[in-house]
Design a protein around this motif. Sequence first.
Motif, PDB file in Angstrom:
ATOM      1  N   THR A 193       0.826  -1.205   0.000  1.00  0.00           N
ATOM      2  CA  THR A 193       0.000   0.000   0.000  1.00  0.00           C
ATOM      3  C   THR A 193       0.863   1.259   0.000  1.00  0.00           C
ATOM      4  O   THR A 193       0.617   2.213  -0.759  1.00  0.00           O
ATOM      5  N   ALA A 194       1.883   1.278   0.854  1.00  0.00           N
ATOM      6  CA  ALA A 194       2.755   2.450   0.940  1.00  0.00           C
ATOM      7  C   ALA A 194       3.563   2.639  -0.341  1.00  0.00           C
ATOM      8  O   ALA A 194       3.782   3.773  -0.781  1.00  0.00           O
ATOM      9  N   TYR A 195       3.988   1.536  -0.948  1.00  0.00           N
ATOM     10  CA  TYR A 195       4.757   1.611  -2.194  1.00  0.00           C
ATOM     11  C   TYR A 195       3.901   2.204  -3.315  1.00  0.00           C
ATOM     12  O   TYR A 195       4.358   3.069  -4.081  1.00  0.00           O
ATOM     13  N   ASP A 196       2.666   1.761  -3.402  1.00  0.00           N
ATOM     14  CA  ASP A 196       1.770   2.329  -4.406  1.00  0.00           C
ATOM     15  C   ASP A 196       1.554   3.817  -4.171  1.00  0.00           C
ATOM     16  O   ASP A 196       1.526   4.618  -5.117  1.00  0.00           O
ATOM     17  N   ALA A 197       1.392   4.212  -2.902  1.00  0.00           N
ATOM     18  CA  ALA A 197       1.194   5.625  -2.599  1.00  0.00           C
ATOM     19  C   ALA A 197       2.431   6.436  -2.974  1.00  0.00           C
ATOM     20  O   ALA A 197       2.318   7.534  -3.545  1.00  0.00           O
ATOM     21  N   TRP A 198       3.616   5.911  -2.676  1.00  0.00           N
ATOM     22  CA  TRP A 198       4.852   6.631  -2.999  1.00  0.00           C
ATOM     23  C   TRP A 198       4.981   6.836  -4.506  1.00  0.00           C
ATOM     24  O   TRP A 198       5.377   7.915  -4.960  1.00  0.00           O
ATOM     25  N   ARG A 199       4.625   5.836  -5.280  1.00  0.00           N
ATOM     26  CA  ARG A 199       4.755   5.954  -6.729  1.00  0.00           C
ATOM     27  C   ARG A 199       3.686   6.848  -7.337  1.00  0.00           C
ATOM     28  O   ARG A 199       3.977   7.626  -8.257  1.00  0.00           O
ATOM     29  N   GLU A 200       2.457   6.734  -6.851  1.00  0.00           N
ATOM     30  CA  GLU A 200       1.323   7.363  -7.531  1.00  0.00           C
ATOM     31  C   GLU A 200       0.699   8.526  -6.768  1.00  0.00           C
ATOM     32  O   GLU A 200       0.075   9.398  -7.391  1.00  0.00           O
ATOM     33  N   ARG A 201       0.841   8.551  -5.436  1.00  0.00           N
ATOM     34  CA  ARG A 201       0.197   9.588  -4.617  1.00  0.00           C
ATOM     35  C   ARG A 201       1.163  10.042  -3.528  1.00  0.00           C
ATOM     36  O   ARG A 201       0.915   9.835  -2.325  1.00  0.00           O
ATOM     37  N   PRO A 202       2.285  10.644  -3.923  1.00  0.00           N
ATOM     38  CA  PRO A 202       3.311  10.992  -2.931  1.00  0.00           C
ATOM     39  C   PRO A 202       2.815  11.933  -1.846  1.00  0.00           C
ATOM     40  O   PRO A 202       3.287  11.850  -0.698  1.00  0.00           O
ATOM     41  N   ASP A 203       1.889  12.827  -2.159  1.00  0.00           N
ATOM     42  CA  ASP A 203       1.362  13.720  -1.131  1.00  0.00           C
ATOM     43  C   ASP A 203       0.624  12.937  -0.048  1.00  0.00           C
ATOM     44  O   ASP A 203       0.667  13.298   1.137  1.00  0.00           O
ATOM     45  N   GLU A 204      -0.052  11.866  -0.456  1.00  0.00           N
ATOM     46  CA  GLU A 204      -0.765  11.021   0.506  1.00  0.00           C
ATOM     47  C   GLU A 204       0.221  10.336   1.444  1.00  0.00           C
ATOM     48  O   GLU A 204      -0.003  10.258   2.661  1.00  0.00           O
ATOM     49  N   LEU A 205       1.319   9.849   0.889  1.00  0.00           N
ATOM     50  CA  LEU A 205       2.339   9.205   1.724  1.00  0.00           C
ATOM     51  C   LEU A 205       2.980  10.219   2.660  1.00  0.00           C
ATOM     52  O   LEU A 205       3.207   9.923   3.845  1.00  0.00           O
ATOM     53  N   ALA A 206       3.278  11.411   2.157  1.00  0.00           N
ATOM     54  CA  ALA A 206       3.885  12.442   2.997  1.00  0.00           C
ATOM     55  C   ALA A 206       2.967  12.802   4.165  1.00  0.00           C
ATOM     56  O   ALA A 206       3.423  13.009   5.294  1.00  0.00           O
ATOM     57  N   ALA A 207       1.656  12.867   3.897  1.00  0.00           N
ATOM     58  CA  ALA A 207       0.707  13.165   4.966  1.00  0.00           C
ATOM     59  C   ALA A 207       0.687  12.051   6.007  1.00  0.00           C
ATOM     60  O   ALA A 207       0.623  12.309   7.221  1.00  0.00           O
ATOM     61  N   ALA A 208       0.757  10.799   5.552  1.00  0.00           N
ATOM     62  CA  ALA A 208       0.789   9.669   6.483  1.00  0.00           C
ATOM     63  C   ALA A 208       2.042   9.723   7.343  1.00  0.00           C
ATOM     64  O   ALA A 208       1.991   9.490   8.564  1.00  0.00           O
ATOM     65  N   TYR A 209       3.171  10.038   6.706  1.00  0.00           N
ATOM     66  CA  TYR A 209       4.422  10.135   7.472  1.00  0.00           C
ATOM     67  C   TYR A 209       4.292  11.214   8.548  1.00  0.00           C
ATOM     68  O   TYR A 209       4.697  11.014   9.698  1.00  0.00           O
ATOM     69  N   GLY A 210       3.726  12.356   8.175  1.00  0.00           N
ATOM     70  CA  GLY A 210       3.566  13.434   9.145  1.00  0.00           C
ATOM     71  C   GLY A 210       2.719  13.030  10.331  1.00  0.00           C
ATOM     72  O   GLY A 210       3.009  13.390  11.478  1.00  0.00           O
ATOM     73  N   ARG A 211       1.671  12.263  10.090  1.00  0.00           N
ATOM     74  CA  ARG A 211       0.791  11.820  11.182  1.00  0.00           C
ATOM     75  C   ARG A 211       1.511  10.869  12.128  1.00  0.00           C
ATOM     76  O   ARG A 211       1.228  10.838  13.331  1.00  0.00           O
ATOM     77  N   LEU A 212       2.432  10.076  11.583  1.00  0.00           N
ATOM     78  CA  LEU A 212       3.093   9.040  12.369  1.00  0.00           C
ATOM     79  C   LEU A 212       4.405   9.506  12.987  1.00  0.00           C
ATOM     80  O   LEU A 212       4.995   8.791  13.806  1.00  0.00           O
ATOM     81  N   SER A 213       4.862  10.690  12.610  1.00  0.00           N
ATOM     82  CA  SER A 213       6.181  11.157  13.028  1.00  0.00           C
ATOM     83  C   SER A 213       6.196  11.601  14.489  1.00  0.00           C
ATOM     84  O   SER A 213       5.284  12.279  14.957  1.00  0.00           O
ATOM     85  N   VAL A 214       7.268  11.227  15.198  1.00  0.00           N
ATOM     86  CA  VAL A 214       7.519  11.746  16.543  1.00  0.00           C
ATOM     87  C   VAL A 214       8.629  12.792  16.495  1.00  0.00           C
ATOM     88  O   VAL A 214       9.081  13.265  17.539  1.00  0.00           O
ATOM     89  N   THR A 215       9.075  13.152  15.296  1.00  0.00           N
ATOM     90  CA  THR A 215      10.152  14.129  15.125  1.00  0.00           C
ATOM     91  C   THR A 215       9.625  15.488  14.678  1.00  0.00           C
ATOM     92  O   THR A 215      10.014  16.521  15.220  1.00  0.00           O
ATOM     93  N   VAL A 216       8.756  15.484  13.664  1.00  0.00           N
ATOM     94  CA  VAL A 216       8.233  16.743  13.128  1.00  0.00           C
ATOM     95  C   VAL A 216       7.473  17.490  14.224  1.00  0.00           C
ATOM     96  O   VAL A 216       6.615  16.929  14.901  1.00  0.00           O
ATOM     97  N   GLY A 217       7.823  18.758  14.393  1.00  0.00           N
ATOM     98  CA  GLY A 217       7.211  19.584  15.421  1.00  0.00           C
ATOM     99  C   GLY A 217       8.001  19.648  16.708  1.00  0.00           C
ATOM    100  O   GLY A 217       7.704  20.465  17.585  1.00  0.00           O
ATOM    101  N   GLU A 218       9.010  18.790  16.836  1.00  0.00           N
ATOM    102  CA  GLU A 218       9.815  18.754  18.053  1.00  0.00           C
ATOM    103  C   GLU A 218      11.117  19.529  17.879  1.00  0.00           C
ATOM    104  O   GLU A 218      11.579  19.781  16.770  1.00  0.00           O
ATOM    105  N   ARG A 219      11.720  19.902  18.997  1.00  0.00           N
ATOM    106  CA  ARG A 219      13.038  20.538  18.983  1.00  0.00           C
ATOM    107  C   ARG A 219      14.082  19.429  18.965  1.00  0.00           C
ATOM    108  O   ARG A 219      14.038  18.495  19.769  1.00  0.00           O
TER     109      ARG A 219
END
Length: 275
Positions: A193-219
Amino acid sequence: MSDSSMGRPALDQARLAHTPGWRVEVVPETPSTNAVVSARAREGTAEGLVVTTEHQTAGRGRLDRGWEMPPRAAIAVSVLLRPDVPAERWPWLPLMAGVAVVETVRELGCDAGLKWPNDVLVHGRKLCGILVERVEGPAGSKPGAAAVVGIGLNTSLTADELPVPTATSLAIESGAPVDRTEVLVTLLAHLATAYDAWRERPDELAAAYGRLSVTVGERVRAELPGRSALVGQATGIDPWGRLEVRPDQGGESVAVGAGDVVHLRPAPPAEGGMT
Protein backbone atom coordinates in the motif's frame (compact mmCIF):
# COMPACT_ATOMS: atom_id res chain seq x y z
CA MET A 1 18.75 -23.89 15.37
CA SER A 2 20.25 -23.04 18.78
CA ASP A 3 18.46 -23.33 22.10
CA SER A 4 17.47 -19.66 21.83
CA SER A 5 14.91 -20.63 19.18
CA MET A 6 13.07 -23.00 21.54
CA GLY A 7 9.44 -22.00 21.92
CA ARG A 8 9.62 -19.77 18.84
CA PRO A 9 7.81 -21.39 15.92
CA ALA A 10 9.29 -21.34 12.44
CA LEU A 11 7.75 -19.16 9.78
CA ASP A 12 4.80 -20.79 8.01
CA GLN A 13 6.04 -21.02 4.44
CA ALA A 14 2.66 -22.22 3.14
CA ARG A 15 0.94 -19.06 4.42
CA LEU A 16 3.71 -16.84 3.11
CA ALA A 17 3.52 -18.44 -0.33
CA HIS A 18 0.04 -16.96 -0.78
CA THR A 19 0.95 -13.38 0.14
CA PRO A 20 -0.69 -11.23 -2.58
CA GLY A 21 1.71 -9.42 -4.88
CA TRP A 22 4.93 -10.90 -3.48
CA ARG A 23 7.09 -13.98 -4.05
CA VAL A 24 8.33 -14.97 -0.60
CA GLU A 25 11.36 -17.20 -0.04
CA VAL A 26 12.46 -18.38 3.42
CA VAL A 27 16.08 -19.35 4.03
CA PRO A 28 17.09 -21.10 7.27
CA GLU A 29 20.07 -18.83 7.95
CA THR A 30 22.01 -16.09 6.18
CA PRO A 31 24.45 -13.34 7.09
CA SER A 32 22.22 -10.74 5.42
CA THR A 33 18.93 -10.89 3.56
CA ASN A 34 19.86 -7.60 1.86
CA ALA A 35 23.00 -9.24 0.44
CA VAL A 36 20.94 -12.15 -0.90
CA VAL A 37 18.39 -9.89 -2.59
CA SER A 38 21.07 -7.53 -3.91
CA ALA A 39 22.76 -10.45 -5.65
CA ARG A 40 19.46 -11.53 -7.16
CA ALA A 41 18.79 -7.96 -8.30
CA ARG A 42 22.12 -7.91 -10.16
CA GLU A 43 21.04 -11.10 -11.92
CA GLY A 44 17.96 -9.32 -13.24
CA THR A 45 15.32 -10.81 -10.91
CA ALA A 46 11.94 -9.11 -11.28
CA GLU A 47 10.33 -6.81 -8.74
CA GLY A 48 8.39 -8.48 -5.94
CA LEU A 49 10.99 -10.91 -4.60
CA VAL A 50 10.95 -11.17 -0.80
CA VAL A 51 13.66 -13.03 1.12
CA THR A 52 13.33 -13.66 4.84
CA THR A 53 15.21 -15.90 7.23
CA GLU A 54 14.90 -17.70 10.53
CA HIS A 55 18.33 -16.42 11.60
CA GLN A 56 20.24 -13.42 10.26
CA THR A 57 23.80 -13.48 11.56
CA ALA A 58 25.40 -10.28 10.21
CA GLY A 59 22.77 -7.70 9.36
CA ARG A 60 23.63 -4.05 8.74
CA GLY A 61 21.87 -0.83 9.55
CA ARG A 62 22.33 2.79 8.58
CA LEU A 63 25.98 3.98 8.53
CA ASP A 64 27.05 0.31 8.52
CA ARG A 65 25.98 -0.26 12.11
CA GLY A 66 25.71 -3.96 12.92
CA TRP A 67 22.42 -5.68 13.67
CA GLU A 68 22.10 -9.21 15.10
CA MET A 69 19.25 -11.36 16.35
CA PRO A 70 18.81 -14.74 18.04
CA PRO A 71 17.15 -17.40 15.86
CA ARG A 72 13.42 -16.82 15.24
CA ALA A 73 13.39 -13.77 17.52
CA ALA A 74 12.78 -11.16 14.83
CA ILE A 75 11.63 -10.52 11.30
CA ALA A 76 14.61 -10.03 9.00
CA VAL A 77 13.29 -9.44 5.51
CA SER A 78 14.43 -7.81 2.28
CA VAL A 79 12.22 -6.81 -0.64
CA LEU A 80 13.23 -6.18 -4.25
CA LEU A 81 11.62 -3.16 -5.91
CA ARG A 82 12.19 -1.71 -9.37
CA PRO A 83 10.32 1.61 -9.24
CA ASP A 84 9.73 3.59 -12.39
CA VAL A 85 10.21 6.81 -10.44
CA PRO A 86 12.82 9.57 -10.92
CA ALA A 87 16.00 8.87 -8.96
CA GLU A 88 15.74 12.11 -7.01
CA ARG A 89 12.63 10.74 -5.28
CA TRP A 90 14.28 7.50 -4.17
CA PRO A 91 15.50 8.92 -0.81
CA TRP A 92 11.85 8.72 0.24
CA LEU A 93 11.95 4.91 0.05
CA PRO A 94 13.27 4.40 3.63
CA LEU A 95 10.58 6.74 4.91
CA MET A 96 7.97 4.83 2.89
CA ALA A 97 9.13 1.59 4.50
CA GLY A 98 8.92 3.22 7.93
CA VAL A 99 5.29 4.15 7.32
CA ALA A 100 4.52 0.53 6.39
CA VAL A 101 6.16 -0.81 9.54
CA VAL A 102 4.40 1.63 11.86
CA GLU A 103 1.03 0.90 10.26
CA THR A 104 1.76 -2.81 10.77
CA VAL A 105 2.74 -2.44 14.41
CA ARG A 106 -0.28 -0.28 15.14
CA GLU A 107 -2.58 -2.85 13.53
CA LEU A 108 -1.00 -5.43 15.85
CA GLY A 109 -1.85 -3.31 18.88
CA CYS A 110 1.34 -1.34 19.67
CA ASP A 111 1.35 2.46 19.62
CA ALA A 112 4.44 3.07 17.47
CA GLY A 113 5.83 6.22 15.91
CA LEU A 114 8.53 7.24 13.44
CA LYS A 115 11.75 8.96 14.40
CA TRP A 116 13.20 10.55 11.27
CA PRO A 117 14.21 9.11 8.94
CA ASN A 118 12.87 5.61 9.59
CA ASP A 119 13.44 4.35 13.14
CA VAL A 120 10.28 2.76 14.54
CA LEU A 121 9.85 3.57 18.22
CA VAL A 122 7.46 2.37 20.90
CA HIS A 123 7.50 4.48 24.08
CA GLY A 124 10.81 5.92 22.95
CA ARG A 125 12.49 2.54 22.46
CA LYS A 126 13.61 1.21 19.08
CA LEU A 127 11.59 -1.66 17.66
CA CYS A 128 12.79 -1.77 14.07
CA GLY A 129 15.60 -0.70 11.77
CA ILE A 130 15.40 -0.15 8.02
CA LEU A 131 18.12 -0.08 5.38
CA VAL A 132 17.42 0.68 1.71
CA GLU A 133 20.15 0.07 -0.86
CA ARG A 134 20.24 0.98 -4.54
CA VAL A 135 21.61 -1.80 -6.75
CA GLU A 136 22.78 -0.96 -10.24
CA GLY A 137 22.45 -3.42 -13.10
CA PRO A 138 25.05 -3.80 -15.86
CA ALA A 139 25.43 -0.63 -17.94
CA GLY A 140 22.64 -0.31 -20.49
CA SER A 141 20.90 -3.46 -19.31
CA LYS A 142 17.26 -4.10 -18.52
CA PRO A 143 15.58 -3.92 -16.05
CA GLY A 144 18.12 -1.43 -14.69
CA ALA A 145 18.51 -0.16 -11.14
CA ALA A 146 16.71 -1.75 -8.22
CA ALA A 147 15.96 -0.83 -4.63
CA VAL A 148 16.48 -3.41 -1.89
CA VAL A 149 14.40 -2.59 1.18
CA GLY A 150 15.70 -4.34 4.28
CA ILE A 151 13.65 -4.42 7.49
CA GLY A 152 14.68 -5.80 10.87
CA LEU A 153 11.73 -5.92 13.28
CA ASN A 154 12.16 -7.26 16.82
CA THR A 155 9.31 -9.66 17.48
CA SER A 156 10.08 -12.15 20.26
CA LEU A 157 13.25 -10.81 21.89
CA THR A 158 13.19 -10.97 25.67
CA ALA A 159 14.53 -8.18 27.86
CA ASP A 160 17.72 -10.19 28.43
CA GLU A 161 18.27 -10.53 24.67
CA LEU A 162 17.94 -6.87 23.74
CA PRO A 163 21.12 -5.59 22.05
CA VAL A 164 20.89 -2.25 23.89
CA PRO A 165 18.67 -1.00 26.75
CA THR A 166 16.97 1.45 24.38
CA ALA A 167 15.57 -1.38 22.21
CA THR A 168 12.32 -3.28 22.59
CA SER A 169 10.27 -6.02 20.91
CA LEU A 170 6.64 -6.75 20.12
CA ALA A 171 6.59 -9.48 22.76
CA ILE A 172 7.88 -7.13 25.44
CA GLU A 173 5.40 -4.41 24.52
CA SER A 174 2.38 -6.71 24.23
CA GLY A 175 3.26 -9.17 26.99
CA ALA A 176 2.09 -12.00 24.73
CA PRO A 177 3.56 -14.48 22.21
CA VAL A 178 4.03 -13.14 18.69
CA ASP A 179 3.09 -14.93 15.48
CA ARG A 180 5.96 -13.92 13.17
CA THR A 181 4.14 -15.19 10.11
CA GLU A 182 1.16 -12.96 10.84
CA VAL A 183 3.52 -10.03 11.40
CA LEU A 184 5.25 -10.59 8.07
CA VAL A 185 2.02 -11.05 6.10
CA THR A 186 0.63 -7.86 7.62
CA LEU A 187 3.87 -5.99 6.96
CA LEU A 188 3.96 -6.98 3.29
CA ALA A 189 0.36 -5.84 2.83
CA HIS A 190 1.14 -2.42 4.31
CA LEU A 191 4.36 -2.20 2.31
CA ALA A 192 2.45 -2.77 -0.93
CA THR A 193 0.00 0.00 0.00
CA ALA A 194 2.75 2.45 0.94
CA TYR A 195 4.76 1.61 -2.19
CA ASP A 196 1.77 2.33 -4.41
CA ALA A 197 1.19 5.63 -2.60
CA TRP A 198 4.85 6.63 -3.00
CA ARG A 199 4.75 5.95 -6.73
CA GLU A 200 1.32 7.36 -7.53
CA ARG A 201 0.20 9.59 -4.62
CA PRO A 202 3.31 10.99 -2.93
CA ASP A 203 1.36 13.72 -1.13
CA GLU A 204 -0.77 11.02 0.51
CA LEU A 205 2.34 9.20 1.72
CA ALA A 206 3.88 12.44 3.00
CA ALA A 207 0.71 13.17 4.97
CA ALA A 208 0.79 9.67 6.48
CA TYR A 209 4.42 10.14 7.47
CA GLY A 210 3.57 13.43 9.15
CA ARG A 211 0.79 11.82 11.18
CA LEU A 212 3.09 9.04 12.37
CA SER A 213 6.18 11.16 13.03
CA VAL A 214 7.52 11.75 16.54
CA THR A 215 10.15 14.13 15.12
CA VAL A 216 8.23 16.74 13.13
CA GLY A 217 7.21 19.58 15.42
CA GLU A 218 9.82 18.75 18.05
CA ARG A 219 13.04 20.54 18.98
CA VAL A 220 15.96 18.40 17.81
CA ARG A 221 19.74 18.26 17.71
CA ALA A 222 21.16 16.89 14.46
CA GLU A 223 24.78 15.89 14.96
CA LEU A 224 26.71 16.37 11.73
CA PRO A 225 30.11 15.12 10.56
CA GLY A 226 33.01 17.14 11.91
CA ARG A 227 31.41 17.53 15.37
CA SER A 228 29.09 20.34 14.30
CA ALA A 229 25.40 20.27 15.14
CA LEU A 230 22.16 21.83 14.00
CA VAL A 231 19.73 22.61 16.80
CA GLY A 232 16.21 23.84 16.26
CA GLN A 233 12.62 22.86 15.55
CA ALA A 234 11.91 20.10 13.04
CA THR A 235 9.33 21.69 10.77
CA GLY A 236 8.71 19.02 8.13
CA ILE A 237 10.02 16.63 5.50
CA ASP A 238 10.87 17.95 2.04
CA PRO A 239 10.09 16.17 -1.28
CA TRP A 240 13.51 14.47 -1.18
CA GLY A 241 13.02 12.94 2.27
CA ARG A 242 15.22 15.46 4.07
CA LEU A 243 14.37 16.77 7.53
CA GLU A 244 13.73 20.50 7.62
CA VAL A 245 15.01 22.20 10.77
CA ARG A 246 14.47 25.85 11.68
CA PRO A 247 17.65 26.88 13.58
CA ASP A 248 17.30 28.39 17.04
CA GLN A 249 19.08 31.55 15.93
CA GLY A 250 16.42 32.21 13.30
CA GLY A 251 16.42 32.29 9.55
CA GLU A 252 15.03 29.84 7.05
CA SER A 253 14.77 26.11 7.70
CA VAL A 254 17.79 23.99 6.81
CA ALA A 255 17.24 20.63 5.06
CA VAL A 256 19.47 17.73 6.14
CA GLY A 257 19.54 14.30 4.54
CA ALA A 258 19.88 10.97 6.33
CA GLY A 259 23.42 10.60 4.97
CA ASP A 260 24.36 13.98 6.48
CA VAL A 261 23.32 13.18 10.05
CA VAL A 262 25.38 11.02 12.40
CA HIS A 263 22.76 11.12 15.18
CA LEU A 264 19.42 12.85 15.65
CA ARG A 265 18.31 13.41 19.23
CA PRO A 266 15.74 15.49 21.10
CA ALA A 267 17.35 18.83 21.88
CA PRO A 268 17.96 19.84 25.50
CA PRO A 269 16.06 22.83 26.84
CA ALA A 270 19.08 25.16 26.57
CA GLU A 271 19.32 27.43 23.57
CA GLY A 272 21.50 26.26 20.70
CA GLY A 273 22.19 26.49 17.00
CA MET A 274 24.94 25.70 14.58
CA THR A 275 27.98 25.01 16.77
